[in-house]
Every structure is written in structure tokens, then in C-alpha cells.
Write a protein that holds these residues in place. Structure first.
Motif, PDB file in Angstrom:
ATOM      1  N   ALA A  27      14.932   1.713  -1.843  1.00  0.00           N
ATOM      2  CA  ALA A  27      15.950   2.739  -1.628  1.00  0.00           C
ATOM      3  C   ALA A  27      17.189   2.454  -2.466  1.00  0.00           C
ATOM      4  CB  ALA A  27      16.314   2.820  -0.146  1.00  0.00           C
ATOM      5  N   GLY A  28      17.504   1.176  -2.609  1.00  0.00           N
ATOM      6  CA  GLY A  28      18.669   0.792  -3.385  1.00  0.00           C
ATOM      7  C   GLY A  28      18.560   1.146  -4.856  1.00  0.00           C
ATOM      8  N   ARG A  29      17.354   1.300  -5.335  1.00  0.00           N
ATOM      9  CA  ARG A  29      17.153   1.679  -6.734  1.00  0.00           C
ATOM     10  C   ARG A  29      16.696   3.129  -6.860  1.00  0.00           C
ATOM     11  NH1 ARG A  29      12.762  -2.742  -8.350  1.00  0.00           N
ATOM     12  NH2 ARG A  29      12.630  -1.579 -10.302  1.00  0.00           N
ATOM     13  N   GLY A  30      16.811   3.884  -5.763  1.00  0.00           N
ATOM     14  CA  GLY A  30      16.471   5.302  -5.792  1.00  0.00           C
ATOM     15  C   GLY A  30      14.987   5.575  -5.819  1.00  0.00           C
ATOM     16  N   ALA A  31      14.200   4.698  -5.213  1.00  0.00           N
ATOM     17  CA  ALA A  31      12.742   4.829  -5.244  1.00  0.00           C
ATOM     18  C   ALA A  31      12.171   4.753  -3.833  1.00  0.00           C
ATOM     19  CB  ALA A  31      12.125   3.732  -6.113  1.00  0.00           C
ATOM     20  N   ILE A  32      10.924   5.210  -3.693  1.00  0.00           N
ATOM     21  CA  ILE A  32      10.181   5.053  -2.441  1.00  0.00           C
ATOM     22  C   ILE A  32       8.752   4.637  -2.775  1.00  0.00           C
ATOM     23  CG2 ILE A  32      11.521   6.803  -1.209  1.00  0.00           C
ATOM     24  CD1 ILE A  32       8.924   8.593  -1.426  1.00  0.00           C
ATOM     25  N   ALA A  33       8.077   4.080  -1.773  1.00  0.00           N
ATOM     26  CA  ALA A  33       6.660   3.740  -1.907  1.00  0.00           C
ATOM     27  C   ALA A  33       5.822   4.735  -1.115  1.00  0.00           C
ATOM     28  CB  ALA A  33       6.396   2.323  -1.398  1.00  0.00           C
ATOM     29  N   LEU A 115       8.882   6.594  -7.972  1.00  0.00           N
ATOM     30  CA  LEU A 115       7.786   6.653  -7.011  1.00  0.00           C
ATOM     31  C   LEU A 115       6.819   5.511  -7.283  1.00  0.00           C
ATOM     32  CD1 LEU A 115       6.865  10.478  -6.986  1.00  0.00           C
ATOM     33  CD2 LEU A 115       8.332   9.251  -5.369  1.00  0.00           C
ATOM     34  N   LEU A 116       6.527   4.738  -6.260  1.00  0.00           N
ATOM     35  CA  LEU A 116       5.553   3.655  -6.367  1.00  0.00           C
ATOM     36  C   LEU A 116       4.372   3.998  -5.471  1.00  0.00           C
ATOM     37  CD1 LEU A 116       4.535   0.810  -7.105  1.00  0.00           C
ATOM     38  CD2 LEU A 116       5.908  -0.067  -5.188  1.00  0.00           C
ATOM     39  N   PHE A 117       3.216   4.266  -6.090  1.00  0.00           N
ATOM     40  CA  PHE A 117       2.009   4.581  -5.326  1.00  0.00           C
ATOM     41  C   PHE A 117       1.236   3.297  -5.051  1.00  0.00           C
ATOM     42  CE2 PHE A 117       3.002   8.682  -7.211  1.00  0.00           C
ATOM     43  CZ  PHE A 117       2.733   9.555  -6.169  1.00  0.00           C
ATOM     44  N   LEU A 118       0.900   3.080  -3.792  1.00  0.00           N
ATOM     45  CA  LEU A 118       0.154   1.901  -3.365  1.00  0.00           C
ATOM     46  C   LEU A 118      -1.242   2.330  -2.941  1.00  0.00           C
ATOM     47  CD1 LEU A 118       2.970   0.359  -1.135  1.00  0.00           C
ATOM     48  CD2 LEU A 118       2.483  -0.183  -3.542  1.00  0.00           C
ATOM     49  N   GLU A 119      -2.233   2.025  -3.743  1.00  0.00           N
ATOM     50  CA  GLU A 119      -3.608   2.350  -3.385  1.00  0.00           C
ATOM     51  C   GLU A 119      -4.177   1.179  -2.588  1.00  0.00           C
ATOM     52  OE1 GLU A 119      -7.780   4.003  -5.333  1.00  0.00           O
ATOM     53  OE2 GLU A 119      -6.393   2.878  -6.596  1.00  0.00           O
ATOM     54  N   ASN A 120      -4.209   1.333  -1.290  1.00  0.00           N
ATOM     55  CA  ASN A 120      -4.630   0.248  -0.408  1.00  0.00           C
ATOM     56  C   ASN A 120      -6.123  -0.033  -0.553  1.00  0.00           C
ATOM     57  OD1 ASN A 120      -4.342  -1.647   1.791  1.00  0.00           O
ATOM     58  ND2 ASN A 120      -2.678  -0.352   2.549  1.00  0.00           N
ATOM     59  N   VAL A 121      -6.562  -1.143  -0.012  1.00  0.00           N
ATOM     60  CA  VAL A 121      -7.976  -1.491  -0.001  1.00  0.00           C
ATOM     61  C   VAL A 121      -8.756  -0.397   0.726  1.00  0.00           C
ATOM     62  CG1 VAL A 121      -9.671  -3.210   0.740  1.00  0.00           C
ATOM     63  CG2 VAL A 121      -7.392  -3.941   0.011  1.00  0.00           C
ATOM     64  N   GLY A 122      -9.945  -0.053   0.215  1.00  0.00           N
ATOM     65  CA  GLY A 122     -10.769   0.977   0.842  1.00  0.00           C
ATOM     66  C   GLY A 122     -11.226   0.544   2.217  1.00  0.00           C
ATOM     67  N   ALA A 128      -4.266   0.301   8.460  1.00  0.00           N
ATOM     68  CA  ALA A 128      -3.418   1.102   9.346  1.00  0.00           C
ATOM     69  C   ALA A 128      -2.418   0.249  10.113  1.00  0.00           C
ATOM     70  CB  ALA A 128      -4.293   1.890  10.321  1.00  0.00           C
ATOM     71  N   ALA A 129      -2.707  -1.040  10.281  1.00  0.00           N
ATOM     72  CA  ALA A 129      -1.862  -1.906  11.096  1.00  0.00           C
ATOM     73  C   ALA A 129      -0.650  -2.435  10.354  1.00  0.00           C
ATOM     74  CB  ALA A 129      -2.695  -3.079  11.619  1.00  0.00           C
ATOM     75  N   TYR A 130      -0.616  -2.282   9.028  1.00  0.00           N
ATOM     76  CA  TYR A 130       0.415  -2.961   8.241  1.00  0.00           C
ATOM     77  C   TYR A 130       1.340  -1.983   7.530  1.00  0.00           C
ATOM     78  CZ  TYR A 130      -2.002  -7.301   9.131  1.00  0.00           C
ATOM     79  OH  TYR A 130      -2.563  -8.385   9.755  1.00  0.00           O
ATOM     80  N   ASP A 131       2.614  -2.058   7.896  1.00  0.00           N
ATOM     81  CA  ASP A 131       3.664  -1.334   7.194  1.00  0.00           C
ATOM     82  C   ASP A 131       3.886  -2.040   5.860  1.00  0.00           C
ATOM     83  OD1 ASP A 131       5.959  -0.083   6.333  1.00  0.00           O
ATOM     84  OD2 ASP A 131       7.145  -0.545   8.116  1.00  0.00           O
ATOM     85  N   LEU A 132       3.861  -1.282   4.770  1.00  0.00           N
ATOM     86  CA  LEU A 132       4.065  -1.875   3.441  1.00  0.00           C
ATOM     87  C   LEU A 132       5.438  -1.542   2.874  1.00  0.00           C
ATOM     88  CD1 LEU A 132       0.582  -1.263   1.745  1.00  0.00           C
ATOM     89  CD2 LEU A 132       1.384  -3.262   3.039  1.00  0.00           C
ATOM     90  N   GLY A 133       6.325  -1.028   3.701  1.00  0.00           N
ATOM     91  CA  GLY A 133       7.623  -0.616   3.202  1.00  0.00           C
ATOM     92  C   GLY A 133       7.571   0.787   2.632  1.00  0.00           C
ATOM     93  N   GLU A 134       6.513   1.525   2.976  1.00  0.00           N
ATOM     94  CA  GLU A 134       6.369   2.877   2.457  1.00  0.00           C
ATOM     95  C   GLU A 134       7.279   3.849   3.198  1.00  0.00           C
ATOM     96  OE1 GLU A 134       2.833   2.739   5.490  1.00  0.00           O
ATOM     97  OE2 GLU A 134       3.927   1.334   4.197  1.00  0.00           O
TER      98      GLU A 134
END
Length: 300
Positions: A27-33, A115-122, A128-134
Motif C-alpha cells: 500500500a505504501g508504494r501504491g500497489a496491491i496483491a 498490481l502483483l498477481f500471486l498464482e498460488n499452488v494448485g 485458503a487458510a493463509y493470508d498472503l497480504g492480498e
């Protein structure tokens, strides 16, 4: 048992703290995940490649981090879009965690990224249990996976800010029942937007980018009603009364009963019906996620 539970809660608390720190840094750099969750073979990589290429064409600074147990195949595919891409090999771990993610992003993520796209493990369970800062959590499912996926994986679908259906161009060929899928999504996540896409035909390509940009610019995301209850660390939603029927009772309510329940729930919670148009943005970001039993490995 208590020690195992305490250890798991400590690991998750550590992850949550790291996720909050990462969210603040972005957020400090104007971005989101944007966190993308799906089962293997859903078409997540193909859709993401199209979205990244469109972002580059429109001059939106984006980057992508993709995670797999092995191979850098997905990173090679995403790199064809001409944007910065990072591959994470989890060495058997079934999900990404915020602690490891911050380590991978340090010194790599371009300063102008928005925008940072995080393609999680399939996997539709552990991630679902882990917040990644998105700031935007997206759960994807292909038409080939069946209409009951939301009921089988209520954590992944119940905590999503947006649900994306992929491979819509072959829906008729595989007898995909769109209405049944929408009903099932509504049972675990009332009011969440569901969009239909096809990376091959181009249907819906750009919606994910538009929704992500809207959130980055301040739009509030849909807040699922499903949340973890502190007393028993369990997913609960209004749908629970139907999904967990007592012995001898029908496993699924009748359509009439479900219809009445949906309307009653909508009135109580102010939920909006599923749409294929504008996103629903009148809720707070990220509820506390369902805490699964997946192991954490501190090797990063």
C-alpha cells in the motif's frame, strides 16, 4: 492435541502478522496483491497470461509470482506476456505463506509495480487458510470440474472476494450446469460476484484486471459472511445448517427450502444476487481465513 493446536495457531499468527506487514508495504508504494486460488488444471495460468498481456498493452505496471511444487513451466508461460515474473518452487509444500513470499519479493519486485498477481499452488484446501497480504482473493474453477466444487471446498469459495469460472467456451460440451454452480456458490458465499471467462475465446478477459485496478484505487471488496470462529476454529456460514444435516435428514435441502433460505439470508445480511456485471464493493477486505490442517515448513 493441545500442543499441536497451539503450534498451528502460532504458525498462523506469525503468517497473519507477516501478511499485514506485506499489505502495508505494498500500500505504501501504491500497489496491491491479488491471490489466485484454484485446483490443478483449472486454466488459471492461461487466463493470467492473457490478463498480464492486456495489462502491459494498457501500460499498467504489473508483476506475477507463480508457485508450484516443481518445474518453472508456469513462469515461462507467464513471461511471454512481457512482464516481470518470479517462480517459486515450494519443494512439496501445498501452499504459499506470507513469510516466504516477502523473502521472494525482496529485491525483485519492480518499484513501479501497481498490481502483483500471486498464482498460488494448485490446491483448493491448504491455500485458503493463509493470508498472503492480498487485497483481492480470487477463486477459480473450470467448467470441467463440476458444479459441486463450491460445496466440496467451502473454504476456498466461501472466503473469495471474486469467483471466476474458466473455460466457459466448452461449457455446453461438458454439460456444465451454470445455474447449479451459481446456487452452490451462493450457499457458501452469498453476494460474491461470479464471472465467466475463456482464455481461448477471449470471453471475460480483462475483468480480473479491471476488478484488481478498482480495488487498488480504493473500491471496497465483497466481504464473505463465512469466518473462523475462535471457539472451535471452524468455518461457519448460514449455509452450515444445510451442508451439515443430522443423521437421517436429507444431505441437501429441497430447491423450495433453499430458495426461501437464500431470500431470508439476503434480507438479513444485505447480500446482493450474483451478477456478471459490476463488482460488489460495500464490504471490508479479507475476513480471517479458515484455518486448515496443512503443515507449515520454515525452510524459507
Amino acid at each position: 492435541m493441545c500442543r499441536a493446536t497451539d503450534l498451528r495457531q502460532a504458525v498462523l499468527a506469525r503468517n497473519d502478522a507477516s501478511a499485514e506487514a506485506l499489505r502495508a508495504e505494498l500500500a505504501g508504494r501504491g500497489a496491491i496483491a491479488v491471490n489466485l486460488l484454484s485446483s490443478p488444471g483449472s486454466g488459471k495460468t492461461a487466463l493470467l497470461e492473457s490478463e498480464l498481456a492486456l495489462a502491459r498493452e494498457r501500460g499498467v505496471p504489473v508483476a506475477a509470482l507463480t508457485a508450484d511444487l516443481a518445474t518453472d513451466n508456469d513462469a515461462a508461460r507467464l513471461a511471454r506476456a512481457g512482464v516481470p515474473v518470479q517462480q517459486v518452487l515450494t519443494d512439496g509444500l501445498c501452499h504459499l505463506e506470507a513469510v516466504m513470499l516477502r523473502g521472494y519479493l525482496a529485491g525483485w519486485l519492480p518499484a513501479d509495480t501497481r498490481l502483483l498477481f500471486l498464482e498460488n499452488v494448485g490446491n483448493l484446501v491448504c491455500p485458503a487458510a493463509y493470508d498472503l497480504g492480498e487485497s483481492l482473493r480470487v477463486t477459480l474453477a473450470s467448467v470441467t470440474e463440476g458444479e459441486d466444487k463450491p460445496l466440496k471446498y467451502p473454504g476456498a469459495f466461501g472466503l473469495a472476494h471474486l469467483v471466476v469460472v474458466t473455460k466457459a467456451d466448452i461449457a455446453a460440451a461438458v454439460d456444465f450446469d451454470e445455474e447449479a454452480f451459481l446456487r452452490n456458490v451462493a450457499r457458501v458465499n452469498p453476494g460474491v460476484e461470479v464471472v465467466f471467462t475463456s482464455a481461448r475465446s477471449g470471453q471475460g478477459v480483462g475483468i480480473l484486471l479491471e476488478r484488481a485496478l478498482a480495488v487498488r484505487d480504493g473500491a471496497r471488496v465483497h466481504r464473505p459472511v463465512m469466518a473462523r470462529t475462535p471457539a472451535h476454529d471452524h468455518l461457519h456460514s448460514p449455509a452450515d445448517d444445510h451442508l451439515h444435516s443430522p443423521a437421517g435428514a436429507p444431505a441437501v435441502p429441497s430447491p423450495e427450502h433453499q430458495h426461501a433460505h437464500d431470500h431470508e439470508h439476503d434480507r438479513e445480511h444485505g447480500a446482493l444476487p450474483h451478477t456478471h456485471g459490476a463488482p460488489h464493493h460495500d464490504h471490508d477486505p479479507l475476513p480471517q481465513a479458515h484455518r486448515g490442517e496443512c503443515p507449515s515448513v520454515d525452510r524459507w
